[in-house]
Design an enzyme around this catalytic site. Structure first.
Site, mmCIF file in Angstrom:
data_model
loop_
_atom_site.group_PDB
_atom_site.id
_atom_site.type_symbol
_atom_site.label_atom_id
_atom_site.label_comp_id
_atom_site.label_asym_id
_atom_site.label_seq_id
_atom_site.Cartn_x
_atom_site.Cartn_y
_atom_site.Cartn_z
ATOM 1 N N ARG A 1 -6.029 -6.750 -11.256
ATOM 2 C CA ARG A 1 -6.757 -7.933 -11.735
ATOM 3 C C ARG A 1 -8.140 -7.509 -12.185
ATOM 4 O O ARG A 1 -8.518 -6.339 -12.086
ATOM 5 C CB ARG A 1 -6.902 -8.951 -10.596
ATOM 6 C CG ARG A 1 -7.538 -8.345 -9.347
ATOM 7 C CD ARG A 1 -7.919 -9.369 -8.308
ATOM 8 N NE ARG A 1 -8.298 -8.781 -7.047
ATOM 9 C CZ ARG A 1 -9.469 -8.216 -6.778
ATOM 10 N NH1 ARG A 1 -10.390 -8.125 -7.722
ATOM 11 N NH2 ARG A 1 -9.735 -7.713 -5.575
ATOM 12 N N LYS B 1 -5.691 10.373 6.686
ATOM 13 C CA LYS B 1 -6.836 11.163 7.128
ATOM 14 C C LYS B 1 -8.103 10.353 6.905
ATOM 15 O O LYS B 1 -8.291 9.716 5.861
ATOM 16 C CB LYS B 1 -6.911 12.461 6.321
ATOM 17 C CG LYS B 1 -8.111 13.335 6.630
ATOM 18 C CD LYS B 1 -8.024 13.956 7.997
ATOM 19 C CE LYS B 1 -9.214 14.900 8.246
ATOM 20 N NZ LYS B 1 -9.199 15.419 9.627
ATOM 21 N N TYR B 2 -8.962 10.323 7.917
ATOM 22 C CA TYR B 2 -10.226 9.603 7.800
ATOM 23 C C TYR B 2 -11.287 10.552 7.257
ATOM 24 O O TYR B 2 -11.530 11.624 7.825
ATOM 25 C CB TYR B 2 -10.655 9.060 9.165
ATOM 26 C CG TYR B 2 -11.988 8.345 9.158
ATOM 27 C CD1 TYR B 2 -12.104 7.074 8.613
ATOM 28 C CD2 TYR B 2 -13.123 8.939 9.691
ATOM 29 C CE1 TYR B 2 -13.313 6.400 8.597
ATOM 30 C CE2 TYR B 2 -14.344 8.271 9.689
ATOM 31 C CZ TYR B 2 -14.435 7.011 9.142
ATOM 32 O OH TYR B 2 -15.630 6.345 9.134
ATOM 33 N N GLY C 1 -10.435 -5.049 5.001
ATOM 34 C CA GLY C 1 -10.734 -4.442 6.292
ATOM 35 C C GLY C 1 -9.901 -4.945 7.447
ATOM 36 O O GLY C 1 -10.020 -4.442 8.564
ATOM 37 N N HIS D 1 -17.206 5.361 -2.339
ATOM 38 C CA HIS D 1 -16.133 4.514 -2.865
ATOM 39 C C HIS D 1 -16.301 4.465 -4.381
ATOM 40 O O HIS D 1 -17.239 3.854 -4.890
ATOM 41 C CB HIS D 1 -16.226 3.114 -2.263
ATOM 42 C CG HIS D 1 -15.086 2.223 -2.636
ATOM 43 N ND1 HIS D 1 -14.451 1.420 -1.722
ATOM 44 C CD2 HIS D 1 -14.463 2.002 -3.818
ATOM 45 C CE1 HIS D 1 -13.477 0.738 -2.329
ATOM 46 N NE2 HIS D 1 -13.482 1.071 -3.601
ATOM 47 N N LYS E 1 -17.918 -5.260 -0.550
ATOM 48 C CA LYS E 1 -18.921 -4.650 -1.421
ATOM 49 C C LYS E 1 -20.160 -5.536 -1.528
ATOM 50 O O LYS E 1 -20.063 -6.758 -1.557
ATOM 51 C CB LYS E 1 -18.312 -4.409 -2.799
ATOM 52 C CG LYS E 1 -17.122 -3.462 -2.769
ATOM 53 C CD LYS E 1 -16.335 -3.500 -4.065
ATOM 54 C CE LYS E 1 -15.061 -2.680 -3.961
ATOM 55 N NZ LYS E 1 -14.198 -2.837 -5.154
ATOM 56 N N GLU F 1 -8.830 2.545 -7.168
ATOM 57 C CA GLU F 1 -9.919 2.818 -6.230
ATOM 58 C C GLU F 1 -9.669 4.107 -5.455
ATOM 59 O O GLU F 1 -8.543 4.392 -5.049
ATOM 60 C CB GLU F 1 -10.090 1.640 -5.276
ATOM 61 C CG GLU F 1 -10.309 0.323 -6.006
ATOM 62 C CD GLU F 1 -11.016 -0.718 -5.171
ATOM 63 O OE1 GLU F 1 -11.395 -0.422 -4.026
ATOM 64 O OE2 GLU F 1 -11.200 -1.840 -5.683
ATOM 65 N N LYS G 1 0.806 -1.215 0.000
ATOM 66 C CA LYS G 1 0.000 0.000 0.000
ATOM 67 C C LYS G 1 0.843 1.271 0.000
ATOM 68 O O LYS G 1 0.473 2.268 -0.623
ATOM 69 C CB LYS G 1 -0.940 -0.017 1.214
ATOM 70 C CG LYS G 1 -1.913 -1.189 1.244
ATOM 71 C CD LYS G 1 -2.877 -1.162 0.074
ATOM 72 C CE LYS G 1 -3.824 -2.345 0.095
ATOM 73 N NZ LYS G 1 -4.765 -2.338 1.203
#
Length: 448
Positions: free
Chosen positions: A291, A201-202, A165, A208, A237, A275, A116
């Protein structure tokens, strides 16, 4: 073009690839565990080979077993589907080392986007907007406190190697930071064998949004618009639609061109999805999936393309069959993921399908490997079907979804179909006015 490809997956996505290959005149090889001997993808493929016992680690995740199957059957290429080995860079390298073509991006690009922090640094360098946060991993609580103060609370702590998650914790204030930081690292270590985390930052009420891209591996790339995947439960999702209800054509073109340019600069090959969290008109990169996505059918519906066919073509060295100027949004599409789960707890519900009837009619597509008498094994993901509808506009797509859900019959096991019947009564869903937190809040009020 390839003469024969092996499909390193199971269920509806394996069947999806079988169908695309058959239309192209390419023979397909299905692999399966002993639990999937009677699965539909096994029945429909040109050849099938057992690669191990039911546990995924001994079959679908066994690189040696999959590679042996490819060599035994003479497959020239391997399509990974999604999940299992689809984003395993070591597997991709091993495939190439055996002289077999991997239908997807390079091991280098998978490795780059699988971390990430590296992914975020790469996208920032390529001009893709990112969420404010730490530069690299955060190893110490003291550093975490400094970063959190700089970007402002609330903040979210994420596992560098994370997904689904896991290893992700929210801290709304400094009082919550220490526990969230330590818990995220502990979960990351347990789930991924790597306790490195980073901080972002949230965003309070984001959507999404993900952008579908496709690269030819030679510096050419296009975007195929966006999908709104905001309806989620525990970061998984539930419903996806394209185009996004909150995205106007100018915004779509702006973010799409940004993403296409980024993957072109990388020399990326095949399908991929970038995303974002989207709030107040701004996009913030969160990850790239190297993918095919579960929700790719909604993009296929509105653009009239076959992404799996395109994956196979490009992997075989052929040019992309479309250019950016050929791609135009046509109508609206919605996909709902139907799981074999018992409400209200969403607990897995494997068992025998006593009756199955797929809906039909104009604008209806059912991606599923179910059939009467099929026994859903308890070893794998609970996704059993994807219902995709397409209409001239969003209201027509919603009407078709409601009608199709009414026609669908899945008897013998519990499923999440009743959830979608209920959601289609909600004004927020009908108006497209929801965020990534909407569904969980609704479930607490109506199901919990």
């Amino acid at each position: 073009m390839f003469r024969k490809i092996l499909i390193a997956n199971r269920g509806e996505i394996a069947l999806r690839v079988v169908r695309a290959a058959r239309e192209m005149g390419v023979a397909s090889v299905a692999v399966h565990s002993t639990a999937d001997a009677d699965a539909m993808h096994v029945r429909m493929a040109d050849e099938a080979i057992c690669i191990g016992p039911p546990p995924s680690s001994d079959s679908y995740l066994s690189m040696a077993a999959v590679l042996s199957a490819a060599e035994i059957t003479g497959a020239e290429a391997i399509h990974p589907g999604y999940g299992f080995l689809s984003e395993n860079a070591n597997f991709v390298q091993a495939v190439e080392d055996h002289g077999i073509k991997f239908i997807g991006p390079s091991a280098e690009h998978i490795r780059m986007m699988g971390d990430k922090i590296t992914a975020k640094e790469t996208m920032h360098r390529l001009g893709v907007p990112c969420v404010p946060g730490s530069v690299g991993g955060v190893a110490h609580l003291e550093t975490a406190q400094i970063v959190a103060r700089d970007i402002g609370y609330p903040v979210i702590i994420k596992a560098t190697a994370g997904g689904g998650g896991r290893g992700m914790k929210l801290a709304r204030s400094e009082d919550e930071l220490e526990n969230a930081f330590r818990t995220a690292r502990s979960e990351a270590k347990a789930a991924f064998g790597n306790d490195e985390v980073y901080i972002e930052k949230y965003l309070g009420r984001p959507r999404h949004i993900e952008v579908q891209i496709f690269g030819d591996g030679k510096g050419g790339a296009v975007h195929l618009g966006e999908r709104d995947c905001s309806l989620q439960r525990r970061h998984q999702k539930v419903l996806e639609e394209a185009p996004g209800p909150a995205i106007d054509p100018e915004t779509r073109e702006r973010i799409g061109q940004t993403c296409a340019k980024a993957v072109a600069d990388l020399g990326y090959e095949g399908a991929g999805t970038i995303e974002f969290l989207y709030e107040d008109g701004e996009f913030y990169f969160i990850e790239m999936n190297t993918r095919l996505q579960v929700e790719h059918p909604v993009t296929e519906a509105v653009f009239g393309v076959d992404l799996v066919r395109e994956q196979i073509r490009v992997a075989a060295g052929l040019p992309m069959s479309f250019r950016q100027e050929d791609l135009r949004v046509n109508g609206h599409a919605i996909e709902v993921r139907i799981n074999a789960e018992k409400l209200p707890n969403f607990s897995p519900c494997p068992g025998k399908i006593t009756q199955y009837h797929a809906p039909g009619g104009l604008g209806i597509r059912m991606d599923s490997a179910l059939y009467d008498g099929y026994r859903i094994p308890p070893y794998y993901d609970s996704l059993i079907a994807k219902l995709i509808v397409h209409g001239r506009d969003r209201p027509e797509a919603l009407a078709r979804l409601k009608r199709a859900l009414g026609e669908l019959i899945v008897d013998g096991v519990d499923s999440t179909v009743p959830l979608f019947h209920a959601l289609l009564q909600e004004p927020a869903i009908l108006q497209g006015d929801y965020t990534i937190h909407w569904l969980e809040d609704w479930l607490k009020r109506n199901v919990g």
